[in-house]
Design a protein around this motif. Structure first.
Motif, PDB file in Angstrom:
ATOM      1  N   MET A 125      -7.514   3.977   8.820  1.00  0.00           N
ATOM      2  CA  MET A 125      -6.831   4.812   7.822  1.00  0.00           C
ATOM      3  C   MET A 125      -7.065   6.300   8.081  1.00  0.00           C
ATOM      4  N   PRO A 154      -2.395   6.040  -0.225  1.00  0.00           N
ATOM      5  CA  PRO A 154      -2.727   4.611  -0.256  1.00  0.00           C
ATOM      6  C   PRO A 154      -4.216   4.294  -0.361  1.00  0.00           C
ATOM      7  N   GLY A 155      -5.070   5.213   0.095  1.00  0.00           N
ATOM      8  CA  GLY A 155      -6.511   4.955   0.093  1.00  0.00           C
ATOM      9  C   GLY A 155      -7.138   5.313  -1.239  1.00  0.00           C
ATOM     10  N   ALA A 184       0.798  -1.223   0.000  1.00  0.00           N
ATOM     11  CA  ALA A 184       0.000   0.000   0.000  1.00  0.00           C
ATOM     12  C   ALA A 184       0.834   1.278   0.000  1.00  0.00           C
ATOM     13  N   ASP A 185       2.089   1.176   0.411  1.00  0.00           N
ATOM     14  CA  ASP A 185       2.933   2.377   0.551  1.00  0.00           C
ATOM     15  C   ASP A 185       3.948   2.431  -0.577  1.00  0.00           C
ATOM     16  N   LEU A 192       0.971   5.408   4.866  1.00  0.00           N
ATOM     17  CA  LEU A 192      -0.026   4.681   5.648  1.00  0.00           C
ATOM     18  C   LEU A 192       0.086   4.937   7.149  1.00  0.00           C
ATOM     19  N   TYR A 206     -14.397   2.305  -0.670  1.00  0.00           N
ATOM     20  CA  TYR A 206     -13.016   2.508  -0.213  1.00  0.00           C
ATOM     21  C   TYR A 206     -12.179   1.230  -0.297  1.00  0.00           C
ATOM     22  N   THR A 207     -10.987   1.354  -0.833  1.00  0.00           N
ATOM     23  CA  THR A 207     -10.031   0.241  -0.795  1.00  0.00           C
ATOM     24  C   THR A 207      -8.622   0.841  -0.751  1.00  0.00           C
ATOM     25  N   LEU A 208      -7.628  -0.031  -0.814  1.00  0.00           N
ATOM     26  CA  LEU A 208      -6.238   0.420  -0.750  1.00  0.00           C
ATOM     27  C   LEU A 208      -5.452  -0.247  -1.863  1.00  0.00           C
ATOM     28  N   TYR A 209      -4.321   0.358  -2.221  1.00  0.00           N
ATOM     29  CA  TYR A 209      -3.408  -0.365  -3.112  1.00  0.00           C
ATOM     30  C   TYR A 209      -3.008  -1.649  -2.405  1.00  0.00           C
ATOM     31  N   ASN A 217      -4.670  10.060  -6.807  1.00  0.00           N
ATOM     32  CA  ASN A 217      -3.836   9.450  -5.762  1.00  0.00           C
ATOM     33  C   ASN A 217      -2.353   9.803  -5.865  1.00  0.00           C
ATOM     34  N   SER A 259     -12.121   7.171   4.158  1.00  0.00           N
ATOM     35  CA  SER A 259     -12.129   5.745   4.517  1.00  0.00           C
ATOM     36  C   SER A 259     -13.527   5.269   4.901  1.00  0.00           C
TER      37      SER A 259
END
Ligand SMILES: [Zn+2]
Length: 342
Positions: free
Chosen positions: A291, A89-90, A63-64, A149, A110-113, A131, A105
């Protein structure tokens, strides 16, 4: 491209360094050549499998992400090839009531890498222009990947959820973790007093270097008793927590009247016992946090660019060594962020 993927859930052995299809960007997307990707505990949970999230398989976590823009779609206006960037990341829709309130969030999509879309354990990742954020100040790629994150999570927990005020006492549990080292610094930025806990003296020394005023070695000392001693029996205004069951009783007992406990994780287990009489009698609050928003990330990045908050890096591994990197995270024998270099 080369990527680290898993085809089924399991231990670190399911991570495979292998060829994966090159990501194809849409007209409104950006292709980023990944220079560094920081590990998070989330990566391990996703690898092991979380019931509420059905991951696409094979899957790439991470995610980062920091890197260089390699290609932009025809509709992109703000970002150009060669830009040094990090990714927020979000991923949220940007069009709903929650998004417009800055509660990214809480967005229903909503999701994340690395969660429902591919992440940064790869040579390339595709991202929405929204993003993509320029790397602030003179940060290098490693430092940039170590920020998003944990700093956005800690910021959201302390200010948006726990409403931290200058001069308050804060108990930071697990100060050697990514969120712990971010929280310690953010607290000091606003003049709060930090009591930091960790399970090893060398981690506590590092927490002191980041600004912790008092330290507790929870492998030898009782957190609740030490907090009582350090606050003249008053307790702390805020408990910053991400460990869950193993520290719950100590954390709850450490709260002052009107104290707020804020938590973003349960690495030791999610089920706890609560004495409601003490909860209402001492007017305490228990706050969940997940988040943070892109606006909060931009606020953090201002301080990061000025080096008034600093990313802390433990170590870096090549992408092919992702398994060893995750095993290091599982060993708990680290302080700060562990990075991968694709
Ligand atoms: Zn939304």
């Amino acid at each position: 491209m080369k990527a680290v993927r898993f085809h089924e859930h399991g231990g670190p052995e399911v991570l495979r360094y292998e060829d994966a299809p090159d990501p194809k960007i849409l007209a409104n997307e950006v292709l980023v050549k990944v220079k560094a990707c920081a590990l998070n505990h989330l990566d391990l949970w996703l690898r092991m499998g979380v019931r509420r999230w059905q991951l696409p398989m094979p899957h790439i976590v991470g995610a980062d992400i920091s890197g260089e823009v390699a290609e932009v779609g025809p509709l992109i206006t703000r970002v150009k090839v060669g830009d040094r960037v990090l990714l927020s990341p979000g991923i949220s829709c940007g069009q709903c009531e929650q998004c417009f309130q800055g509660l990214d969030s809480a967005c229903r999509s909503y999701t994340l890498y690395g969660l429902l879309v591919d992440g940064g354990y790869a040579e390339y990742v595709r991202a929405a222009e929204m993003n993509v954020i320029p790397i602030p100040g003179d940060l290098d790629f490693d430092e940039a990947a170590a920020v998003p994150l944990v700093f956005v999570t800690a910021w959201h927990m302390l200010f948006t959820r726990a409403a931290l005020k200058p001069g308050e006492d804060v108990l930071v549990i697990g100060a050697g973790s990514g969120v712990g080292m971010a929280a310690t610094q953010i607290c000091k930025l606003v003049g709060a007093r930090v009591i930091a806990t960790a399970g090893a003296d060398w981690k506590l020394e590092k927490a002191r270097e980041l600004g912790a005023d008092e330290v507790i070695n929870h492998s030898k000392q009782s957190i609740a008793e030490e907090v009582k001693r350090l606050t003249a029996k008053r307790g702390v205004d805020v408990v910053f927590e991400h460990v869950g069951a193993a520290v719950w009783e100590d954390c709850f007992e450490s709260l002052a009247t009107y104290g707020r406990l804020v938590t973003c994780g349960t690495t030791s287990g999610p089920e706890v016992k609560l004495n409601m009489q003490v909860l209402y009698g001492r007017q305490r609050s228990i706050l969940g946090s997940f988040m943070g928003s892109k606006s909060e990330l931009l606020a953090v990045l201002k301080f990061i660019g000025q080096r008034r908050l600093k990313p802390v890096i433990d170590s870096a591994f090549s992408l092919a060594e992702a398994r060893a990197a995750q095993e290091k995270m599982e060993s708990r024998n680290f302080f700060g962020k562990i990075l991968l270099h694709p």
